[in-house]
Design a protein around this motif. Structure first.
Motif, PDB file in Angstrom:
ATOM      1  N   GLU A  58     -13.739  33.058  -7.425  1.00 46.78           N
ATOM      2  CA  GLU A  58     -13.490  32.958  -8.859  1.00 46.78           C
ATOM      3  C   GLU A  58     -12.445  31.847  -9.003  1.00 46.78           C
ATOM      4  OE1 GLU A  58     -14.994  34.297 -11.287  1.00 46.78           O
ATOM      5  OE2 GLU A  58     -16.186  35.813 -10.232  1.00 46.78           O
ATOM      6  N   THR A  59     -12.911  30.633  -9.168  1.00 46.65           N
ATOM      7  CA  THR A  59     -12.004  29.490  -9.208  1.00 46.65           C
ATOM      8  C   THR A  59     -11.428  29.364 -10.615  1.00 46.65           C
ATOM      9  OG1 THR A  59     -13.377  28.388  -7.556  1.00 46.65           O
ATOM     10  CG2 THR A  59     -11.767  27.040  -8.739  1.00 46.65           C
ATOM     11  N   GLU A  60     -10.106  29.330 -10.713  1.00 51.59           N
ATOM     12  CA  GLU A  60      -9.458  29.329 -12.021  1.00 51.59           C
ATOM     13  C   GLU A  60      -8.712  28.041 -12.325  1.00 51.59           C
ATOM     14  OE1 GLU A  60      -7.345  32.888 -12.931  1.00 51.59           O
ATOM     15  OE2 GLU A  60      -8.936  34.186 -12.200  1.00 51.59           O
ATOM     16  N   GLY A  61      -8.502  27.203 -11.319  1.00 48.83           N
ATOM     17  CA  GLY A  61      -7.809  25.954 -11.595  1.00 48.83           C
ATOM     18  C   GLY A  61      -7.937  24.961 -10.457  1.00 48.83           C
ATOM     19  N   LEU A  62      -8.022  23.676 -10.815  1.00 53.62           N
ATOM     20  CA  LEU A  62      -7.997  22.559  -9.868  1.00 53.62           C
ATOM     21  C   LEU A  62      -6.944  21.590 -10.396  1.00 53.62           C
ATOM     22  CD1 LEU A  62     -11.861  22.065  -9.482  1.00 53.62           C
ATOM     23  CD2 LEU A  62     -10.343  23.189  -7.844  1.00 53.62           C
ATOM     24  N   ILE A  63      -5.781  21.581  -9.755  1.00 54.79           N
ATOM     25  CA  ILE A  63      -4.634  20.842 -10.275  1.00 54.79           C
ATOM     26  C   ILE A  63      -4.398  19.592  -9.440  1.00 54.79           C
ATOM     27  CG2 ILE A  63      -2.213  20.997 -10.947  1.00 54.79           C
ATOM     28  CD1 ILE A  63      -3.992  23.082 -12.307  1.00 54.79           C
ATOM     29  N   SER A  64      -4.287  18.444 -10.103  1.00 55.66           N
ATOM     30  CA  SER A  64      -3.911  17.210  -9.431  1.00 55.66           C
ATOM     31  C   SER A  64      -2.392  17.142  -9.354  1.00 55.66           C
ATOM     32  CB  SER A  64      -4.448  15.998 -10.198  1.00 55.66           C
ATOM     33  OG  SER A  64      -3.875  14.797  -9.710  1.00 55.66           O
ATOM     34  N   SER A  65      -1.849  17.265  -8.136  1.00 59.13           N
ATOM     35  CA  SER A  65      -0.395  17.265  -7.931  1.00 59.13           C
ATOM     36  C   SER A  65      -0.021  16.167  -6.935  1.00 59.13           C
ATOM     37  CB  SER A  65       0.072  18.625  -7.413  1.00 59.13           C
ATOM     38  OG  SER A  65      -0.264  19.661  -8.312  1.00 59.13           O
ATOM     39  N   PRO A  66      -0.123  14.917  -7.341  1.00 56.56           N
ATOM     40  CA  PRO A  66       0.112  13.799  -6.407  1.00 56.56           C
ATOM     41  C   PRO A  66       1.597  13.492  -6.237  1.00 56.56           C
ATOM     42  CG  PRO A  66      -0.490  12.936  -8.543  1.00 56.56           C
ATOM     43  CD  PRO A  66      -0.515  14.430  -8.671  1.00 56.56           C
ATOM     44  N   SER A  67       2.256  14.219  -5.347  1.00 58.03           N
ATOM     45  CA  SER A  67       3.680  13.972  -5.130  1.00 58.03           C
ATOM     46  C   SER A  67       3.927  12.581  -4.565  1.00 58.03           C
ATOM     47  CB  SER A  67       4.262  15.034  -4.193  1.00 58.03           C
ATOM     48  OG  SER A  67       3.520  15.105  -2.994  1.00 58.03           O
ATOM     49  N   TYR A  68       2.889  11.983  -3.978  1.00 58.43           N
ATOM     50  CA  TYR A  68       3.013  10.629  -3.445  1.00 58.43           C
ATOM     51  C   TYR A  68       1.659   9.941  -3.598  1.00 58.43           C
ATOM     52  CZ  TYR A  68       4.126   6.766  -0.283  1.00 58.43           C
ATOM     53  OH  TYR A  68       4.343   5.533   0.243  1.00 58.43           O
ATOM     54  N   GLY A  69       1.661   8.659  -3.886  1.00 57.11           N
ATOM     55  CA  GLY A  69       0.406   7.936  -4.045  1.00 57.11           C
ATOM     56  C   GLY A  69      -0.083   7.956  -5.479  1.00 57.11           C
ATOM     57  N   SER A 105     -13.475  21.727 -16.882  1.00 59.30           N
ATOM     58  CA  SER A 105     -12.588  22.323 -17.884  1.00 59.30           C
ATOM     59  C   SER A 105     -11.326  22.904 -17.270  1.00 59.30           C
ATOM     60  CB  SER A 105     -13.319  23.412 -18.678  1.00 59.30           C
ATOM     61  OG  SER A 105     -13.481  24.605 -17.903  1.00 59.30           O
ATOM     62  N   ILE A 106     -11.371  23.278 -15.995  1.00 59.70           N
ATOM     63  CA  ILE A 106     -10.193  23.856 -15.338  1.00 59.70           C
ATOM     64  C   ILE A 106      -9.470  22.835 -14.457  1.00 59.70           C
ATOM     65  CG2 ILE A 106     -11.140  26.201 -15.396  1.00 59.70           C
ATOM     66  CD1 ILE A 106     -11.760  25.856 -12.374  1.00 59.70           C
ATOM     67  N   SER A 107      -9.878  21.572 -14.524  1.00 59.16           N
ATOM     68  CA  SER A 107      -9.202  20.502 -13.794  1.00 59.16           C
ATOM     69  C   SER A 107      -8.066  19.971 -14.665  1.00 59.16           C
ATOM     70  CB  SER A 107     -10.177  19.374 -13.448  1.00 59.16           C
ATOM     71  OG  SER A 107     -11.214  19.848 -12.608  1.00 59.16           O
ATOM     72  N   LYS A 108      -6.846  19.965 -14.124  1.00 61.59           N
ATOM     73  CA  LYS A 108      -5.662  19.629 -14.913  1.00 61.59           C
ATOM     74  C   LYS A 108      -4.786  18.632 -14.171  1.00 61.59           C
ATOM     75  CE  LYS A 108      -7.005  22.897 -17.751  1.00 61.59           C
ATOM     76  NZ  LYS A 108      -7.513  22.599 -19.116  1.00 61.59           N
ATOM     77  N   GLN A 109      -4.037  17.861 -14.954  1.00 63.52           N
ATOM     78  CA  GLN A 109      -3.121  16.883 -14.370  1.00 63.52           C
ATOM     79  C   GLN A 109      -1.750  17.500 -14.170  1.00 63.52           C
ATOM     80  OE1 GLN A 109      -3.820  13.596 -13.280  1.00 63.52           O
ATOM     81  NE2 GLN A 109      -1.877  14.110 -12.297  1.00 63.52           N
ATOM     82  N   THR A 124       4.208  20.349 -16.929  1.00 60.11           N
ATOM     83  CA  THR A 124       3.034  19.485 -16.891  1.00 60.11           C
ATOM     84  C   THR A 124       1.821  20.303 -17.311  1.00 60.11           C
ATOM     85  OG1 THR A 124       2.418  20.009 -14.605  1.00 60.11           O
ATOM     86  CG2 THR A 124       4.031  18.237 -14.931  1.00 60.11           C
ATOM     87  N   GLU A 125       0.729  19.611 -17.555  1.00 62.44           N
ATOM     88  CA  GLU A 125      -0.515  20.328 -17.841  1.00 62.44           C
ATOM     89  C   GLU A 125      -0.856  21.250 -16.679  1.00 62.44           C
ATOM     90  OE1 GLU A 125      -4.845  19.030 -19.588  1.00 62.44           O
ATOM     91  OE2 GLU A 125      -4.249  18.102 -17.691  1.00 62.44           O
ATOM     92  N   GLY A 126      -0.596  20.791 -15.461  1.00 61.93           N
ATOM     93  CA  GLY A 126      -0.889  21.607 -14.289  1.00 61.93           C
ATOM     94  C   GLY A 126      -0.002  22.822 -14.179  1.00 61.93           C
ATOM     95  N   SER A 127       1.294  22.661 -14.359  1.00 58.87           N
ATOM     96  CA  SER A 127       2.205  23.805 -14.248  1.00 58.87           C
ATOM     97  C   SER A 127       1.936  24.824 -15.347  1.00 58.87           C
ATOM     98  CB  SER A 127       3.659  23.345 -14.288  1.00 58.87           C
ATOM     99  OG  SER A 127       4.030  22.829 -15.553  1.00 58.87           O
TER     100      SER A 127
END
Length: 429
Positions: A58-69, A105-109, A124-127
């Protein structure tokens, strides 16, 4: 022929397991925080693997968390676009794969770049999405699988500390700890009772060739089992030329196959032990080769210098670290009242040379060296962070090291079965 028999056998076993899980409606709730699109393309490999198994979660979120790059949500969307093209083939074998529209829809920045010294900055949108998912009413915890830095997770817990008891975290640490030392320090200091698997080295068993037959070796798996299958298979060749790395995948493997509430038991994602402290070293002056720290520890340098007219928690100096033939530059921060601080986390046993410099007039520039030894977490010290009863990390038994990597054999022992199981799904494409 032998390979086909093995693949068939694994398929039968896993079909039985999966049917039992589905009949009991035991799909684990997961949220993935990834630095896909950054400097290491193994996240692209791991996301393709996830998408090919996405019907069992049951996937609820895919968060882009690019701490580097330069990673971004668009890198996640790009993988979902490939999945959309292959979805008709996948659904011939299982009907409950999520729709591409839902996954988008569950992919967030999330946060771009690392948090400042205090370990958090602004939502952030992700947090915010982590908080929203964690607050859903459910009989199951939300599994937060962190494939990069901890910045969005730390921000979410800062903004909504009440979600702590609703989540369980599996974090691929090690090198990723270097990019989120400040967020990590914030978590261990303020949320020591968080349920956390901190995998600093165990995950490395997944891309070890130590016990692999020829067809399952990292450099050979693609040609034997993927071979441009579907759109995802064609894209997979773009990352490490198709050679298997997928260092973040063990977090997913843990919730795929194992006793979820018991990290001490065996699972595809490794076995772990409870740790009671996270090592922390505080230096108020330059270090020399007589100074030794544990690998993966938090190393802090505290300096006294001129009082300056900038806000506390502002980056204003740098530490250049030399290891081997390369170097990396890390930001240091003004703490107020003429005090300065910087954190660093070594990712492997080595000898480090560093310089601390700044353009600030009168700043106490310095240089030094440091020995990193391959012990984690090591003997307890007064300066360590003290942890609660649910913090787990790599097994310390020397017999479970693989090529010097602590606990890696607890994943390595399952690697062949994992890759053969995945080979079945490649045939679907």
């Amino acid at each position: 022929m032998t390979r086909l028999i093995l693949v068939g056998f694994i398929f039968i076993i896993m079909s039985c397991i999966q049917n039992d899980k589905n009949s009991l409606n035991l799909k684990p709730r997961i949220l993935i925080s990834t630095d896909i699109g950054g400097t290491d393309p193994d996240d692209n490999q791991s996301l393709i693997h996830f998408l090919m198994y996405s019907n069992i979660f049951e996937t609820e979120g895919l968060i882009s968390s690019p701490s580097y790059g330069k990673g971004a949500k668009e890198d996640i969307i790009e993988m979902i676009d490939l999945y959309e093209k292959d979805l008709p083939s996948l659904r011939k074998h299982a009907s409950d794969f999520p729709t591409p529209e839902y996954l988008r829809s569950i992919s967030k920045q999330g946060r771009r770049g690392t948090a400042s010294y205090r370990g958090y900055q602004s939502k952030t949108e992700g947090s915010e999405w982590i908080i929203q998912c964690a607050k859903k009413e459910s009989s199951q915890p939300l599994w937060v699988l962190v494939w990069g830095g901890l910045d969005d997770l730390a921000q979410a817990l800062h903004d909504a500390p009440e979600i702590k008891d609703a989540i369980k975290v599996y974090w691929i640490g090690g090198p990723n700890k270097k990019w989120s030392t400040n967020s990590y320090a914030y978590l261990v200091e303020n949320f020591p009772d968080l349920w956390m698997i901190e995998a600093n080295a165990t995950y490395r068993g997944f891309f070890s060739n130590s016990i692999a037959p020829d067809s399952l070796k990292n450099e050979n798996y693609y040609d034997h089992f993927v071979n441009e299958a579907g759109n995802m298979g064609k894209a997979f060749k773009n990352y490490y030329k198709g050679h298997i790395k997928m260092g973040d995948t063990p977090s997913l493997l843990y919730v795929m196959n194992g006793e979820l509430d018991n990290p001490l038991s065996e699972s595809w994602g490794g076995s772990f032990e409870q740790i009671h402290q996270s090592p922390r070293y505080i230096f108020n002056e330059k270090t020399t080769l007589s100074d030794t720290v544990s690998v993966y520890s938090i190393v802090e340098y505290h300096l006294s210098g001129p009082e300056i007219n900038i806000s506390p928690d502002s980056a204003c100096f740098r530490m250049t670290v030399h290891a081997g033939v390369g170097k990396q530059i890390w930001p240091g921060f003004y703490l107020g009242n003429g005090k300065y601080g910087i954190r660093y986390a070594p990712k492997k046993a080595e000898t480090l040379t560093y310089e601390i410099t700044s353009e600030i007039e009168g700043f106490p520039e310095t240089s030094g060296q440091l020995i990193v030894e391959n012990t984690w977490p090591g003997e307890s010290k007064d300066s360590d962070y003290h942890l609660g009863p649910n913090w787990y990390s790599d097994l310390t038994d020397p017999s479970l090291f693989d090529n010097g990597w602590q606990g890696a054999k607890t994943v390595l022992k399952w690697r062949n079965a994992i890759l053969l199981d995945w080979a079945i799904r490649w045939t679907w494409l």
